[in-house]
Each structure stands twice: as C-alpha cells, then as structure tokens.
Scaffold this motif. Structure first.
Motif, PDB file in Angstrom:
ATOM      1  N   ARG A 173       2.292 -24.167  30.840  1.00 43.05           N
ATOM      2  CA  ARG A 173       1.867 -24.261  29.450  1.00 43.05           C
ATOM      3  C   ARG A 173       1.262 -25.640  29.238  1.00 43.05           C
ATOM      4  O   ARG A 173       1.845 -26.646  29.636  1.00 43.05           O
ATOM      5  CB  ARG A 173       3.047 -24.089  28.511  1.00 43.05           C
ATOM      6  N   VAL A 174       0.078 -25.653  28.617  1.00 46.37           N
ATOM      7  CA  VAL A 174      -0.615 -26.913  28.343  1.00 46.37           C
ATOM      8  C   VAL A 174      -1.095 -26.907  26.899  1.00 46.37           C
ATOM      9  O   VAL A 174      -1.058 -25.873  26.224  1.00 46.37           O
ATOM     10  CB  VAL A 174      -1.813 -27.130  29.296  1.00 46.37           C
ATOM     11  N   HIS A 175      -1.558 -28.049  26.431  1.00 45.41           N
ATOM     12  CA  HIS A 175      -2.154 -28.151  25.099  1.00 45.41           C
ATOM     13  C   HIS A 175      -3.366 -27.224  25.043  1.00 45.41           C
ATOM     14  O   HIS A 175      -4.078 -27.056  26.035  1.00 45.41           O
ATOM     15  CB  HIS A 175      -2.566 -29.602  24.844  1.00 45.41           C
ATOM     16  N   GLN A 176      -3.598 -26.643  23.897  1.00 45.75           N
ATOM     17  CA  GLN A 176      -4.693 -25.669  23.739  1.00 45.75           C
ATOM     18  C   GLN A 176      -6.044 -26.257  24.157  1.00 45.75           C
ATOM     19  O   GLN A 176      -6.867 -25.560  24.747  1.00 45.75           O
ATOM     20  CB  GLN A 176      -4.748 -25.185  22.283  1.00 45.75           C
ATOM     21  N   ASP A 177      -6.266 -27.537  23.897  1.00 41.65           N
ATOM     22  CA  ASP A 177      -7.536 -28.172  24.257  1.00 41.65           C
ATOM     23  C   ASP A 177      -7.707 -28.328  25.767  1.00 41.65           C
ATOM     24  O   ASP A 177      -8.826 -28.494  26.253  1.00 41.65           O
ATOM     25  CB  ASP A 177      -7.650 -29.541  23.596  1.00 41.65           C
ATOM     26  N   ASP A 178      -6.609 -28.298  26.526  1.00 43.80           N
ATOM     27  CA  ASP A 178      -6.659 -28.489  27.975  1.00 43.80           C
ATOM     28  C   ASP A 178      -6.676 -27.177  28.753  1.00 43.80           C
ATOM     29  O   ASP A 178      -6.758 -27.202  29.985  1.00 43.80           O
ATOM     30  CB  ASP A 178      -5.452 -29.311  28.433  1.00 43.80           C
ATOM     31  N   LEU A 179      -6.609 -26.071  28.073  1.00 41.79           N
ATOM     32  CA  LEU A 179      -6.538 -24.776  28.752  1.00 41.79           C
ATOM     33  C   LEU A 179      -7.757 -24.547  29.656  1.00 41.79           C
ATOM     34  O   LEU A 179      -7.619 -24.110  30.801  1.00 41.79           O
ATOM     35  CB  LEU A 179      -6.407 -23.654  27.729  1.00 41.79           C
ATOM     36  N   GLY A 180      -8.929 -24.880  29.164  1.00 43.64           N
ATOM     37  CA  GLY A 180     -10.139 -24.710  29.963  1.00 43.64           C
ATOM     38  C   GLY A 180     -10.165 -25.591  31.197  1.00 43.64           C
ATOM     39  O   GLY A 180     -10.672 -25.191  32.242  1.00 43.64           O
ATOM     40  N   ARG A 181      -9.607 -26.780  31.096  1.00 44.74           N
ATOM     41  CA  ARG A 181      -9.547 -27.678  32.251  1.00 44.74           C
ATOM     42  C   ARG A 181      -8.652 -27.112  33.344  1.00 44.74           C
ATOM     43  O   ARG A 181      -8.950 -27.241  34.521  1.00 44.74           O
ATOM     44  CB  ARG A 181      -9.002 -29.040  31.845  1.00 44.74           C
ATOM     45  N   ASP A 192      -1.444 -18.804  27.784  1.00 44.62           N
ATOM     46  CA  ASP A 192      -2.185 -19.193  26.594  1.00 44.62           C
ATOM     47  C   ASP A 192      -1.198 -19.239  25.429  1.00 44.62           C
ATOM     48  O   ASP A 192      -0.754 -18.201  24.939  1.00 44.62           O
ATOM     49  CB  ASP A 192      -3.307 -18.185  26.317  1.00 44.62           C
ATOM     50  N   THR A 193      -0.830 -20.443  25.000  1.00 42.39           N
ATOM     51  CA  THR A 193       0.215 -20.595  23.972  1.00 42.39           C
ATOM     52  C   THR A 193      -0.262 -20.173  22.599  1.00 42.39           C
ATOM     53  O   THR A 193       0.536 -19.995  21.699  1.00 42.39           O
ATOM     54  CB  THR A 193       0.699 -22.060  23.910  1.00 42.39           C
ATOM     55  N   ASP A 194      -1.560 -20.019  22.416  1.00 39.76           N
ATOM     56  CA  ASP A 194      -2.104 -19.621  21.118  1.00 39.76           C
ATOM     57  C   ASP A 194      -1.928 -18.129  20.873  1.00 39.76           C
ATOM     58  O   ASP A 194      -1.884 -17.688  19.734  1.00 39.76           O
ATOM     59  CB  ASP A 194      -3.587 -19.976  21.042  1.00 39.76           C
ATOM     60  N   ARG A 195      -1.774 -17.346  21.936  1.00 44.37           N
ATOM     61  CA  ARG A 195      -1.660 -15.893  21.803  1.00 44.37           C
ATOM     62  C   ARG A 195      -0.231 -15.429  22.075  1.00 44.37           C
ATOM     63  O   ARG A 195       0.042 -14.790  23.074  1.00 44.37           O
ATOM     64  CB  ARG A 195      -2.586 -15.190  22.796  1.00 44.37           C
ATOM     65  N   ARG A 196       0.671 -15.771  21.221  1.00 44.43           N
ATOM     66  CA  ARG A 196       2.070 -15.337  21.397  1.00 44.43           C
ATOM     67  C   ARG A 196       2.261 -13.970  20.793  1.00 44.43           C
ATOM     68  O   ARG A 196       1.671 -13.633  19.778  1.00 44.43           O
ATOM     69  CB  ARG A 196       3.027 -16.310  20.759  1.00 44.43           C
TER      70      ARG A 196
END
Length: 80
Positions: free
Chosen positions: A36-44, A75-79
């Motif tokens: 799990r990472v920060h949403q902004d780092d998901l693409g990285r 993806d922590t945004d899609r719980r």
C-alpha cells in the motif's frame, strides 16, 4: 524478511516513503505481500505497462528461494 525487503525497495521508489506499508498474508496458494502506497505514488510503483511492479515481483521471487509468493499492489482509493 521478504516483506521488509519489499518495503525497502518500494520506499526507494516513491515520493512519500512514510506512507508505504507492506502486509504479509497467507493463502491456500502461498504467501501474499500486499503493498500500500500513497495515492500519488501508485503510478510510480506500477510503472509504465507494469514494468516496475513486474521487476519488484521478480526480485521478491528470487529472494523467496522457490517458495510461492505473490506481490499485490493495492489501490487504497478503491476500498470495498
């Protein structure tokens, strides 16, 4: 040990290393490492066409020494 190694690798990639969390779980088909990472780092962490994620999976598989280990980038945004 695998979770710590994976966490170290991912922290080196992202802009928000304090938000990196790797959780080890067991399933019937082997161990699962959830990243799990920060949403902004998901693409990285995923990379272009999944290249970075594939490279992380390759390194973890080499460290696992034949054990079945799966790496999932969550993806922590899609719980649910």
């Amino acid at each position: 040990m695998l979770a710590d190694a994976l966490e170290h690798l991912v922290r080196g990639i992202v802009d928000n290393p304090d938000d990196v969390a790797v959780e080890a779980k067991s399933s019937r088909r082997g161990d699962v490492l959830e990243v799990r990472v920060h949403q902004d780092d998901l693409g990285r962490v995923i990379g272009r066409q999944g290249r970075t994620a594939r490279a992380l999976r390759t390194v973890v598989a080499a460290l696992a020494d034949g054990e079945s280990v799966r790496v999932d980038v969550v993806d922590t945004d899609r719980r649910r």
